[in-house]
Design a protein around this motif. Structure first.
Motif, PDB file in Angstrom:
ATOM      1  N   ASP A  66       0.853  -1.179   0.000  1.00  0.00           N
ATOM      2  CA  ASP A  66       0.000   0.000   0.000  1.00  0.00           C
ATOM      3  C   ASP A  66       0.897   1.240   0.000  1.00  0.00           C
ATOM      4  O   ASP A  66       1.932   1.258   0.676  1.00  0.00           O
ATOM      5  CB  ASP A  66      -0.922   0.019   1.220  1.00  0.00           C
ATOM      6  N   VAL A  67       0.481   2.252  -0.741  1.00  0.00           N
ATOM      7  CA  VAL A  67       1.288   3.481  -0.818  1.00  0.00           C
ATOM      8  C   VAL A  67       1.178   4.312   0.452  1.00  0.00           C
ATOM      9  O   VAL A  67       1.984   5.223   0.673  1.00  0.00           O
ATOM     10  CB  VAL A  67       0.875   4.335  -2.033  1.00  0.00           C
ATOM     11  N   ASP A  68       0.193   4.012   1.299  1.00  0.00           N
ATOM     12  CA  ASP A  68      -0.027   4.764   2.537  1.00  0.00           C
ATOM     13  C   ASP A  68      -0.040   3.792   3.711  1.00  0.00           C
ATOM     14  O   ASP A  68      -1.040   3.109   3.950  1.00  0.00           O
ATOM     15  CB  ASP A  68      -1.348   5.536   2.470  1.00  0.00           C
ATOM     16  N   TRP A  69       1.049   3.736   4.434  1.00  0.00           N
ATOM     17  CA  TRP A  69       1.164   2.748   5.498  1.00  0.00           C
ATOM     18  C   TRP A  69       0.342   3.106   6.729  1.00  0.00           C
ATOM     19  O   TRP A  69       0.050   2.242   7.549  1.00  0.00           O
ATOM     20  CB  TRP A  69       2.634   2.548   5.863  1.00  0.00           C
ATOM     21  N   ALA A  70      -0.066   4.353   6.884  1.00  0.00           N
ATOM     22  CA  ALA A  70      -0.961   4.709   7.986  1.00  0.00           C
ATOM     23  C   ALA A  70      -2.367   4.204   7.683  1.00  0.00           C
ATOM     24  O   ALA A  70      -3.038   3.615   8.544  1.00  0.00           O
ATOM     25  CB  ALA A  70      -0.972   6.218   8.201  1.00  0.00           C
ATOM     26  N   MET A 202      -0.516  20.973   0.033  1.00  0.00           N
ATOM     27  CA  MET A 202      -0.297  20.533   1.397  1.00  0.00           C
ATOM     28  C   MET A 202       0.975  19.696   1.503  1.00  0.00           C
ATOM     29  O   MET A 202       1.478  19.158   0.507  1.00  0.00           O
ATOM     30  CB  MET A 202      -1.496  19.705   1.888  1.00  0.00           C
ATOM     31  N   VAL A 203       1.463  19.567   2.710  1.00  0.00           N
ATOM     32  CA  VAL A 203       2.625  18.722   2.982  1.00  0.00           C
ATOM     33  C   VAL A 203       2.188  17.256   2.912  1.00  0.00           C
ATOM     34  O   VAL A 203       1.177  16.864   3.504  1.00  0.00           O
ATOM     35  CB  VAL A 203       3.209  19.031   4.370  1.00  0.00           C
ATOM     36  N   VAL A 204       2.932  16.461   2.185  1.00  0.00           N
ATOM     37  CA  VAL A 204       2.612  15.042   2.052  1.00  0.00           C
ATOM     38  C   VAL A 204       2.888  14.339   3.381  1.00  0.00           C
ATOM     39  O   VAL A 204       3.986  14.483   3.947  1.00  0.00           O
ATOM     40  CB  VAL A 204       3.450  14.385   0.938  1.00  0.00           C
ATOM     41  N   PRO A 205       1.932  13.582   3.910  1.00  0.00           N
ATOM     42  CA  PRO A 205       2.177  12.845   5.158  1.00  0.00           C
ATOM     43  C   PRO A 205       3.375  11.911   5.005  1.00  0.00           C
ATOM     44  O   PRO A 205       3.605  11.342   3.924  1.00  0.00           O
ATOM     45  CB  PRO A 205       0.877  12.052   5.362  1.00  0.00           C
ATOM     46  N   GLY A 206       4.107  11.733   6.083  1.00  0.00           N
ATOM     47  CA  GLY A 206       5.307  10.902   6.032  1.00  0.00           C
ATOM     48  C   GLY A 206       5.034   9.451   5.705  1.00  0.00           C
ATOM     49  O   GLY A 206       5.919   8.730   5.230  1.00  0.00           O
ATOM     50  N   PRO A 218      -1.108  12.431 -14.343  1.00  0.00           N
ATOM     51  CA  PRO A 218      -0.249  13.627 -14.398  1.00  0.00           C
ATOM     52  C   PRO A 218       0.111  14.103 -12.989  1.00  0.00           C
ATOM     53  O   PRO A 218      -0.684  13.979 -12.054  1.00  0.00           O
ATOM     54  CB  PRO A 218      -1.135  14.662 -15.114  1.00  0.00           C
ATOM     55  N   VAL A 219       1.303  14.631 -12.869  1.00  0.00           N
ATOM     56  CA  VAL A 219       1.772  15.100 -11.563  1.00  0.00           C
ATOM     57  C   VAL A 219       0.926  16.282 -11.099  1.00  0.00           C
ATOM     58  O   VAL A 219       0.620  17.189 -11.877  1.00  0.00           O
ATOM     59  CB  VAL A 219       3.258  15.519 -11.640  1.00  0.00           C
ATOM     60  N   ARG A 220       0.541  16.245  -9.837  1.00  0.00           N
ATOM     61  CA  ARG A 220      -0.163  17.369  -9.207  1.00  0.00           C
ATOM     62  C   ARG A 220       0.225  17.397  -7.744  1.00  0.00           C
ATOM     63  O   ARG A 220       0.568  16.355  -7.151  1.00  0.00           O
ATOM     64  CB  ARG A 220      -1.686  17.236  -9.362  1.00  0.00           C
ATOM     65  N   PRO A 221       0.176  18.571  -7.104  1.00  0.00           N
ATOM     66  CA  PRO A 221       0.532  18.658  -5.692  1.00  0.00           C
ATOM     67  C   PRO A 221      -0.452  17.858  -4.829  1.00  0.00           C
ATOM     68  O   PRO A 221      -1.639  17.710  -5.162  1.00  0.00           O
ATOM     69  CB  PRO A 221       0.436  20.154  -5.384  1.00  0.00           C
ATOM     70  N   TYR A 222       0.063  17.383  -3.708  1.00  0.00           N
ATOM     71  CA  TYR A 222      -0.793  16.641  -2.775  1.00  0.00           C
ATOM     72  C   TYR A 222      -1.798  17.568  -2.113  1.00  0.00           C
ATOM     73  O   TYR A 222      -1.499  18.715  -1.778  1.00  0.00           O
ATOM     74  CB  TYR A 222       0.062  15.966  -1.702  1.00  0.00           C
ATOM     75  N   ASN A 223      -3.007  17.059  -1.934  1.00  0.00           N
ATOM     76  CA  ASN A 223      -4.026  17.736  -1.139  1.00  0.00           C
ATOM     77  C   ASN A 223      -4.872  16.643  -0.487  1.00  0.00           C
ATOM     78  O   ASN A 223      -5.175  15.621  -1.120  1.00  0.00           O
ATOM     79  CB  ASN A 223      -4.906  18.629  -2.016  1.00  0.00           C
ATOM     80  N   ALA A 224      -5.245  16.844   0.758  1.00  0.00           N
ATOM     81  CA  ALA A 224      -5.986  15.823   1.500  1.00  0.00           C
ATOM     82  C   ALA A 224      -7.356  15.538   0.899  1.00  0.00           C
ATOM     83  O   ALA A 224      -7.990  14.533   1.259  1.00  0.00           O
ATOM     84  CB  ALA A 224      -6.127  16.244   2.964  1.00  0.00           C
TER      85      ALA A 224
END
Length: 360
Positions: A66-70, A202-206, A218-224
């Motif tokens: 999974d790309v998001d371990w949280a 936004m800052v990408v979660p760790g 396509p690349v785009r900035p992270y947003n929740a």
């Protein structure tokens, strides 16, 4: 003449034979020996993937990605012995030889990538709905599954349920006569839709690898607002309410009426945006008459199938029971026949006739 290696092998085998039962004996006792279990890997295990894996808990769950371990932590905790990954390609490289089958429940836009890679490795695949992000990708997976002769299935809950079977049986037996009109709807979206792209970066979660989440998009900035789960309404990642739910709600329509491709399609919606699916829409599809079929006792003429979402619903037909909610577990379908009207809920569940009659 017996070599040392063969002597040891025979001795160990003889000793083991005293305490270890053959697999067919163990199976006969109601237990599946470890050697007869599938080695399964999961990709996208934070949401529906976790549920799918839980339904396979009798097998060996050997790898999780999974790309998001949280977001995936609960599933990781379910299988502490499984090896953990963020990049499915690394998992395939390192554990491909040990994996028998893959369960995939990622965002729609990465379905085809993860599944096609597994199929070309000779792995069996269970892929969540909607099958892919585009028609081309669906056709590609179909060709690959045929070429590599692997078992594949799409995660369309309810498609093999009693409701779909009963709906088809009533239609094919002529219980409601010829059908020239079908209306269907869902109560989705229950996630953000009809939005412009957010300007805030936004800052990408760790715990999240945003680049891996984007994948082919396509690349785009992270947003929740995109992740977790809310990606469904964004065209780069999902397919909106129709793509998410029509595979459930229109399944009994396509199977029961033996539909293939429409000859005409017309749609209307709330404000149409480039990045995000609309808040609500109506789509009308016209399908040609189908030839006579040995299992069907009634003619199948040209039929108009209309889809509603975003809070829109068909007009209740005359005779609709007062106070009865048309929404059954997320939506429903109405088959208007020349003799009666058949109604079923989402996944084809709990079919009933508007007349109140119950077919034998």
């Amino acid at each position: 003449e017996i070599s040392r290696r063969s002597f040891i092998g025979r001795t160990v085998a003889a000793a083991a034979g005293i305490t270890i039962l053959p697999s067919y004996v163990v199976s006969g006792l109601g237990h599946t020996p470890p050697s007869d279990k599938l080695n399964i890997a999961g990709i996208g295990v934070g949401g529906m993937g976790r549920t799918n894996l839980r339904n396979c808990k009798t097998e060996n769950i050997i790898a999780l990605c999974d790309v998001d371990w949280a977001y995936a932590k609960r599933c990781f905790d379910d299988y502490p012995d499984a090896k953990k990954y963020k990049d499915y390609r690394k998992m395939y490289d390192e554990m491909g030889k040990d994996i028998d089958a893959v369960i995939i429940a990622t965002a729609d836009h990465t379905h085809a990538l993860t599944a096609s890679h597994a199929i070309t490795m000779g792995k069996h695949v269970y892929l969540q709905k909607p099958l892919t992000h585009s028609v081309y990708e669906s056709r590609l997976l179909t060709r690959l599954a045929e070429k590599y002769r692997v078992a594949t299935s799409m995660g369309n809950q309810g498609s093999s349920g009693e409701g779909v079977s009963l709906t088809c049986e009533w239609i094919w037996n002529g219980e409601i006569g010829e059908i020239k009109k079908v209306e269907s709807f869902t109560d989705r979206p229950i996630w953000p839709q009809g939005l412009n792209r957010p300007q805030e970066e936004m800052v990408v979660p760790g715990t999240l690898d945003w680049d891996l989440f984007l994948g082919p998009a396509p690349v785009r900035p992270y947003n929740a607002i995109y992740h977790p789960w809310n990606w469904r309404g964004w065209w780069d990642f999902g397919t909106g309410a129709l793509g998410d739910m029509a595979c459930h709600i229109l399944h009994p329509v396509f199977v029961g009426l033996k539909l293939q491709y429409p000859t005409k399609v017309q749609g209307s919606s709330t404000l149409l945006l480039t990045d995000c699916a609309p808040n609500a829409e109506m789509v009308k599809m016209i399908f040609p008459a189908r030839p006579d079929h040995k299992d069907v006792t009634v003619k199948m003429p040209e039929v108009t199938v209309t889809w509603f979402d975003g809070g829109l619903q068909p007009t209740k037909p005359e005779g609709w029971p007062e106070g009865k909610n048309m929404n059954d577990a997320g939506g429903g379908a109405l088959f208007h026949g020349t003799k009666d009207t058949l109604i079923c809920g989402c996944y084809g569940k709990d079919p009933w006739l508007l007349s109140g009659r119950v077919p034998n």
